[in-house]
Design a protein around this motif. Structure first.
Motif, short mmCIF file in Angstrom:
data_model
loop_
_atom_site.label_atom_id
_atom_site.label_comp_id
_atom_site.label_asym_id
_atom_site.label_seq_id
_atom_site.Cartn_x
_atom_site.Cartn_y
_atom_site.Cartn_z
N ASP A 176 37.30 -23.09 -79.96
CA ASP A 176 35.91 -23.57 -79.93
C ASP A 176 34.91 -22.41 -79.94
OD1 ASP A 176 36.68 -26.22 -79.84
OD2 ASP A 176 36.64 -26.34 -77.66
N GLY A 177 35.42 -21.19 -80.03
CA GLY A 177 34.53 -20.03 -80.00
C GLY A 177 34.03 -19.70 -78.61
N ILE A 178 34.74 -20.17 -77.58
CA ILE A 178 34.32 -19.93 -76.19
C ILE A 178 35.20 -18.85 -75.59
CG2 ILE A 178 34.03 -20.94 -73.90
CD1 ILE A 178 33.86 -23.70 -75.31
N ARG A 179 34.58 -17.79 -75.10
CA ARG A 179 35.31 -16.72 -74.43
C ARG A 179 35.40 -17.02 -72.94
NH1 ARG A 179 32.96 -12.31 -73.86
NH2 ARG A 179 30.81 -12.97 -74.27
N VAL A 180 36.55 -16.72 -72.32
CA VAL A 180 36.74 -16.92 -70.88
C VAL A 180 37.30 -15.64 -70.29
CG1 VAL A 180 37.84 -18.28 -69.07
CG2 VAL A 180 37.23 -19.39 -71.24
N ASN A 181 36.53 -15.02 -69.41
CA ASN A 181 36.96 -13.79 -68.75
C ASN A 181 36.79 -13.90 -67.24
OD1 ASN A 181 37.55 -11.84 -71.05
ND2 ASN A 181 35.47 -12.48 -71.60
N SER A 182 37.46 -13.03 -66.52
CA SER A 182 37.38 -13.03 -65.05
C SER A 182 36.88 -11.69 -64.54
CB SER A 182 38.76 -13.30 -64.44
OG SER A 182 39.29 -14.54 -64.84
N VAL A 183 36.16 -11.74 -63.44
CA VAL A 183 35.81 -10.54 -62.68
C VAL A 183 36.53 -10.64 -61.35
CG1 VAL A 183 33.98 -9.30 -61.49
CG2 VAL A 183 33.58 -10.19 -63.78
N LEU A 184 37.32 -9.61 -61.04
CA LEU A 184 38.10 -9.60 -59.80
C LEU A 184 37.40 -8.70 -58.79
CD1 LEU A 184 41.70 -9.21 -61.28
CD2 LEU A 184 40.32 -11.28 -61.01
N LEU A 185 36.86 -9.32 -57.77
CA LEU A 185 36.11 -8.56 -56.78
C LEU A 185 36.99 -8.09 -55.63
CD1 LEU A 185 35.51 -10.59 -54.12
CD2 LEU A 185 34.02 -11.66 -55.80
N GLY A 186 36.56 -7.03 -55.00
CA GLY A 186 37.19 -6.53 -53.79
C GLY A 186 36.38 -6.97 -52.59
N LEU A 187 36.12 -6.06 -51.67
CA LEU A 187 35.31 -6.39 -50.50
C LEU A 187 33.84 -6.19 -50.85
CD1 LEU A 187 38.12 -6.12 -49.21
CD2 LEU A 187 37.00 -5.16 -47.19
N ILE A 188 33.09 -7.28 -50.83
CA ILE A 188 31.69 -7.26 -51.21
C ILE A 188 30.84 -7.68 -50.01
CG2 ILE A 188 29.96 -8.11 -52.85
CD1 ILE A 188 32.27 -6.52 -54.11
N ASP A 189 29.76 -6.96 -49.79
CA ASP A 189 28.84 -7.25 -48.68
C ASP A 189 28.04 -8.51 -49.01
OD1 ASP A 189 27.07 -7.32 -46.61
OD2 ASP A 189 26.01 -5.48 -47.15
N THR A 190 28.58 -9.66 -48.63
CA THR A 190 27.92 -10.94 -48.82
C THR A 190 27.77 -11.63 -47.48
OG1 THR A 190 30.01 -12.07 -49.22
CG2 THR A 190 28.87 -11.18 -51.15
N GLY A 191 27.29 -12.86 -47.51
CA GLY A 191 27.06 -13.61 -46.27
C GLY A 191 28.30 -13.79 -45.43
N GLN A 192 29.46 -13.93 -46.07
CA GLN A 192 30.69 -14.12 -45.32
C GLN A 192 30.99 -12.91 -44.44
OE1 GLN A 192 34.10 -16.00 -47.30
NE2 GLN A 192 32.83 -16.21 -49.13
N TRP A 193 30.82 -11.69 -45.00
CA TRP A 193 31.09 -10.49 -44.21
C TRP A 193 30.00 -10.26 -43.17
CZ3 TRP A 193 35.49 -8.28 -43.49
CH2 TRP A 193 36.48 -8.37 -44.47
N GLN A 194 28.77 -10.64 -43.49
CA GLN A 194 27.71 -10.51 -42.49
C GLN A 194 27.99 -11.41 -41.28
OE1 GLN A 194 25.12 -8.49 -42.30
NE2 GLN A 194 25.49 -7.46 -44.26
N ARG A 195 28.53 -12.60 -41.53
CA ARG A 195 28.88 -13.49 -40.42
C ARG A 195 30.01 -12.90 -39.59
NH1 ARG A 195 27.66 -17.31 -44.44
NH2 ARG A 195 29.82 -17.48 -45.14
N ARG A 196 30.99 -12.31 -40.25
CA ARG A 196 32.10 -11.69 -39.52
C ARG A 196 31.61 -10.50 -38.71
NH1 ARG A 196 36.10 -12.01 -44.77
NH2 ARG A 196 36.41 -14.27 -44.71
N PHE A 197 30.65 -9.75 -39.26
CA PHE A 197 30.07 -8.63 -38.53
C PHE A 197 29.36 -9.12 -37.26
CE2 PHE A 197 26.02 -6.22 -37.95
CZ PHE A 197 26.57 -5.10 -37.34
N THR A 198 28.60 -10.19 -37.39
CA THR A 198 27.90 -10.75 -36.24
C THR A 198 28.89 -11.19 -35.17
OG1 THR A 198 26.06 -11.49 -37.64
CG2 THR A 198 26.31 -12.55 -35.48
#
Length: 259
Positions: A176-198
């Motif tokens: 269909d001409g649709i490309r599908v790719n993935s980005v594999l993240l490591g440890l990113i400073d997001t809300g989840q880590w901010q909650r764990r820090f708190t």
């Protein structure tokens, strides 16, 4: 460099914070129009209020594990933007727990979110993406998909399944001409880590996160930022990446142990 995203119509799930929000901001700077969803629409609108002043934005509350909810959001996006050129499947979370600590229902919920939370969106968006001359999907996944961790056993297993599924979708949707790719993240400073820090009781995030980075073997010695993930996500959506599909781009500061 012109990424050729001006006027491109991009749908993003989990857009009220973190990587989803950073990606929405970068795409708006590149001239794209946006369809954004999150479970809490009021929080989403508040977080992205400035974007509506610079580009067209469609908003919706959406549970990505509920196919009818996803269908309604995608329909609204297509009608509001006049079609779709790209999709970013970003909604997600991590379940930090050993197998012995995890219930069967929690395991089912984690696989439901990781697999159907992406599959529902891509299935619904496929007809619109097929009409684009540059249809693209980016699945935000994690390095966990390639190297399990005992503290994230269920999440790692679900993400491994998602990586395999994403590769299969790339092969199936290429017609269909649709490309599908993935980005594999490591440890990113997001809300989840901010909650764990708190919850940790520490008062110095830089020192706390640096210690975790050291323990996890992150070569760059720190967490990544949402903006650092938004850039590769955005470039994978670009028509300039027209010969790239079925790929998984590692963005983890050198934390990976696989070859």
């Amino acid at each position: 460099m012109d990424l050729q995203l001006t006027g491109r119509r991009i749908l993003i799930t989990g857009a009220s914070s973190g990587i989803g929000l950073a990606t929405a901001r970068l795409l708006a700077e590149e001239g794209a129009t946006l369809a954004l969803c999150a479970r809490d629409e009021s929080r989403l609108r508040c977080a992205t209020a400035d974007l509506a002043a610079t580009t067209d934005v469609v908003y919706a509350s959406c549970d990505v594990t509920d196919r009818s909810s996803v269908d309604a959001f995608v329909d609204a996006a297509v009608q509001g933007l006049g079609g779709l050129d790209g999709v970013v499947c970003n909604a997600g979370r991590s379940l930090m727990r050993t197998l012995d600590e995890t219930t069967d229902d929690e395991i089912r919920d984690e696989f439901d979110l990781k697999i159907f939370g992406v599959l529902n969106v891509i299935r619904a968006a496929r007809p619109a993406l097929a009409k684009s001359d540059a249809g693209a999907v980016v699945v935000v996944n994690a390095i966990l998909s390639r190297q399990p961790e005992l503290r994230l056993a269920v999440t790692a297993a679900a993400r491994a399944g998602l990586l395999n599924l994403s590769r299969s979708l790339a092969g199936e949707y290429a017609a269909d001409g649709i490309r599908v790719n993935s980005v594999l993240l490591g440890l990113i400073d997001t809300g989840q880590w901010q909650r764990r820090f708190t919850e940790s009781g520490s008062d110095d995030f830089a020192a706390w996160s640096a210690e975790i980075a050291h323990d996890r073997g992150i070569a760059l010695g720190r967490f990544g930022t949402a903006d650092e993930l938004a850039f590769p996500v955005t470039t994978l959506l670009s028509p300039r990446n027209s010969y790239m599909t079925g790929a998984a781009l590692d963005v983890g500061g050198g934390v990976h142990r696989y070859v």
